[in-house]
Design a protein around this motif. Structure first.
Motif, PDB file in Angstrom:
ATOM      1  N   VAL A 192       0.863  -1.183   0.000  1.00  0.00           N
ATOM      2  CA  VAL A 192       0.000   0.000   0.000  1.00  0.00           C
ATOM      3  C   VAL A 192       0.902   1.236   0.000  1.00  0.00           C
ATOM      4  CG1 VAL A 192      -1.709   1.305   1.314  1.00  0.00           C
ATOM      5  CG2 VAL A 192      -1.844  -1.206   1.220  1.00  0.00           C
ATOM      6  N   ASP A 195      -6.810   0.481  -6.902  1.00  0.00           N
ATOM      7  CA  ASP A 195      -5.705   1.448  -7.024  1.00  0.00           C
ATOM      8  C   ASP A 195      -4.386   0.857  -6.544  1.00  0.00           C
ATOM      9  OD1 ASP A 195      -7.422   3.312  -8.061  1.00  0.00           O
ATOM     10  OD2 ASP A 195      -7.669   4.439  -6.190  1.00  0.00           O
ATOM     11  N   VAL A 196      -4.418   0.116  -5.437  1.00  0.00           N
ATOM     12  CA  VAL A 196      -3.183  -0.470  -4.909  1.00  0.00           C
ATOM     13  C   VAL A 196      -2.625  -1.505  -5.887  1.00  0.00           C
ATOM     14  CG1 VAL A 196      -2.182  -1.865  -3.074  1.00  0.00           C
ATOM     15  CG2 VAL A 196      -3.778  -0.031  -2.502  1.00  0.00           C
TER      16      VAL A 196
END
Length: 521
Positions: free
Chosen positions: A273, A320-321
Motif C-alpha cells: 500500500v 488502485d493499490v
C-alpha cells in the motif's frame, strides 16, 4: 470413540426428529460452531448444533481463503496469537485437512522505489514467519523456507508485474484453502458422522445455559431443547444471545476477477500500500480460475446485516493499490464479483477501545454468562479448532459433564489423507481437491442417485463454471443443502460471480430434483 463407519448424515434442514434433550447445544454453524460440535461429539457428548440459516452462512465464507501462520499478529506484538496460528496452520496442513489446505507461495515485489525500511521489514517479517513455522514444528517440506527472487524469477511467477524499476522480490509461503465454506461443511459432516445432530434453518429464539427455544424456519413450529450446557458460537451475532458480550465488528472486503485479467499468475502477490511500510493488498489466484483481491479492515458499526456489502470506496482502494504493482491497469468493469465479511472482534477496555479495528487483538475469548451459557468470540478461521477446544473445555467444566479429552488435534476430517495418497487418487482433480479420499464417494453417490453417466455428472456447469452435477447432488444427499442458495452460495462458491450463478442455476435445480427422487429422501 471409534471412527465413523458409514453413519447416515444428520445434517438436515429444520427440526423434524431433532432430539429434545442433549448434553450440549451449539448455536451457530460457522467454522467455530462446527468445530465445537465435532470436538464435543468426539469426547463422547450428545450434541445438537443449529443455525438459523445454513452452514457457513456468516463470516466463515467471506475470508481470503487463507490459513495464516500469524505473521501479521507477530508484527503487532501478539506473539501468543501468532504462535497459536502457526501451530493450527500446521495441524490443518498435515493432519486434519491436508486435502483442503495446500502451500501457497506469496511474492512481495521489490522495486527501485521500495523504501529501505519496507525492504528491511519485509525481509525480517518473512524470517520471523519462518521461525514461527519452525516453532510450530511444521516441516520445510510442507512449507518451504523464504528466499530472495531475482527480477527474472519474479516475472516468471507473476508475468503481469510492472517491469519498470522491478529489482526482484521476496518469496514466502503460507497456507491456502480450497474454499473456506468447504472447510466448514467438511467439519460439520465429520461431526455428523460421529453422531452430532446438525440442523440448519433452526432459529434460536431464546437461550440460557441449560436450554434453547428454537423455531423451525421451514414449518414455523417451535420447541424447547434442554441441555447440560449451551455454547454460543454465533460470531458477529453473539451479542444478540449474550447481553454481556460487546463486539466491534470490522469489515474486510475482497474483489473477484477473472484469471485472464492477470494471465500466468502462479503465486499470490502482496502489493504494498503506497505510503505504508507494512500494509499490503493480496492478489490471490484461486484453483477455479478466478483471482481474489483483498482486503480492507474498516470499522463496521451499527446493526449487523445478514450479508455485508462492500463499499465503492473500498473497491476503488483495492483496485488502485493493485494498479500500482501490475503493468495492466484494472478497471471497475474488471470486477466480476465482490464480497465483504465482518470479523467478530471483542470490544475491550483500555487503549484498544478507542483505536481502529485493525489494532484490536485477534485473540479469541471464551466467556461464561450469568445463566451459564458459554460464548466464544474473536479469533480467526485458522484457529477455529483451538477456539472450539477452549469452548468445550469451559462447557464441560462448568456443567460437570462426563467427557473424554479433546481429540481434534489428531483427528482427520472426512476425506483427509497424506499428500502422497491424495496425489495418487484417480478421481477427477476437482473432486479430489474438494473432497480428498471421499471423491470416489461423491461420484459413486451421484451415479447411484441419478443413474447418469460420468460424462454428464462431471461436465462443468458452464465454460466459466467448473462446478459439476456430481458435487451438487452430493451436497444435497450428504451435506444438508436445502435449496439453490445453499448449493451455489455455500457448498460451492459460484454465487461470488453473479453472471456465473445465473449459468449454474439450472444445474443446481436439477441436482435438487434428482436427489428428491432418490429412495430414502
Amino acid at each position: 470413540m471409534s471412527a465413523p463407519t458409514g453413519t447416515p448424515t444428520r445434517i438436515r434442514a429444520g427440526l423434524s426428529d431433532a432430539p429434545e434433550q442433549v448434553d450440549l447445544v451449539v448455536v451457530g454453524l460457522g467454522v467455530t460452531g462446527a468445530g465445537v460440535a465435532l470436538d464435543a461429539v468426539t469426547r463422547g457428548l450428545s450434541v445438537l448444533a443449529v443455525d438459523a440459516h445454513d452452514l457457513a452462512f456468516g463470516t466463515s465464507r467471506w475470508s481470503s481463503k487463507m490459513v495464516h501462520g500469524g505473521l501479521r499478529y507477530l508484527a503487532q506484538g501478539q506473539v501468543g496469537v501468532a504462535h497459536e496460528s502457526a501451530v493450527e496452520r500446521g495441524t490443518l496442513m498435515k493432519t486434519t485437512a491436508p486435502h483442503l489446505v495446500r502451500a501457497m507461495p506469496m511474492l512481495i515485489p521489490l522495486t527501485t522505489s521500495t523504501p529501505a525500511l519496507q525492504r528491511v521489514l519485509s525481509r525480517s517479517g518473512l524470517a520471523a514467519g519462518d521461525l514461527l513455522r519452525r516453532g510450530a514444528r511444521t516441516s520445510a517440506e510442507t512449507l518451504p523456507t523464504p528466499r530472495r527472487l531475482s527480477r527474472t524469477e519474479a516475472l516468471a511467477m507473476a508475468p503481469g508485474l510492472r517491469p519498470a524499476g522491478l529489482r526482484g522480490g521476496l518469496l514466502g509461503w503460507d497456507g491456502q484453502l480450497e474454499d473456506d465454506a468447504r472447510l466448514v461443511t467438511t467439519i460439520a459432516r465429520t461431526a455428523a458422522a460421529y453422531g452430532a445432530h446438525v440442523r440448519t434453518r433452526a432459529r434460536v429464539l431464546h437461550a440460557s445455559g441449560t436450554s434453547v427455544a428454537l423455531r423451525d424456519e421451514l414449518t414455523g413450529a417451535t420447541r424447547t431443547v434442554r441441555a447440560r450446557s449451551v455454547v454460543n458460537a454465533t460470531g458477529v451475532w453473539a451479542g444478540d444471545l449474550a447481553e454481556e458480550v460487546t463486539l466491534r465488528p470490522s469489515r474486510g472486503t475482497h474483489l473477484v476477477l477473472r484469471g485472464d485479467r492477470l494471465p500466468g499468475l502462479r503465486t499470490s502477490v502482496f502489493a504494498p500500500v503506497p505510503g505504508s511500510t507494512n500494509r499490503f493488498v493480496m492478489v490471490l489466484p484461486q484453483p477455479d480460475g478466478t483471482i481474489y483481491v483483498g482486503l480492507t479492515d474498516e470499522p463496521a458499526p451499527g446493526p449487523v446485516p445478514d450479508v455485508p456489502q462492500p463499499t465503492e470506496p473500498e473497491i476503488g482502494f483495492l483496485l488502485d493499490v493493485v494498479a500500482a504493482t501490475f503493468a495492466e491497469p484494472l478497471h471497475r468493469t474488471d470486477v466480476v464479483g465482490a464480497y465483504a465479511g465482518l470479523r467478530p472482534l471483542l470490544d475491550v477496555a483500555g487503549p484498544d477501545a478507542a483505536g481502529q479495528t485493525a489494532d484490536l487483538s485477534r485473540r479469541h475469548a471464551v466467556l461464561t454468562g450469568r445463566t451459564g451459557m458459554v460464548t466464544v468470540v474473536g479469533g480467526k478461521l485458522t484457529t477455529y479448532r483451538r477456539m472450539a477446544q477452549d469452548a468445550v473445555d469451559t462447557a464441560v467444566a462448568g456443567a460437570g459433564l462426563d467427557a473424554g479429552p479433546c481429540r481434534t488435534a489428531t483427528l482427520p476430517l472426512l476425506g483427509a489423507a497424506p499428500r502422497s495418497v491424495l496425489d495418487a487418487l484417480e478421481e477427477p482433480a476437482r473432486l479430489v481437491r474438494r473432497f480428498g479420499t471421499d471423491a470416489a464417494l461423491v461420484l459413486g453417490t451421484a451415479r447411484e442417485v441419478t443413474g447418469l453417466g460420468d460424462d454428464e455428472l462431471l461436465a462443468p456447469a458452464a465454460p466459466t463454471v467448473p462446478v459439476t452435477l456430481a458435487e451438487l447432488v452430493f451436497a444435497v444427499t450428504h451435506e444438508g443443502a436445502h435449496d439453490v442458495d445453499d448449493l451455489l452460495e455455500r457448498r460451492t462458491r459460484v454465487g461470488l460471480v453473479g453472471a456465473d450463478r445465473a449459468l449454474a442455476e439450472p444445474a443446481a435445480e436439477r441436482a435438487l430434483a434428482l436427489a428428491a427422487m432418490s429412495p430414502g429422501r
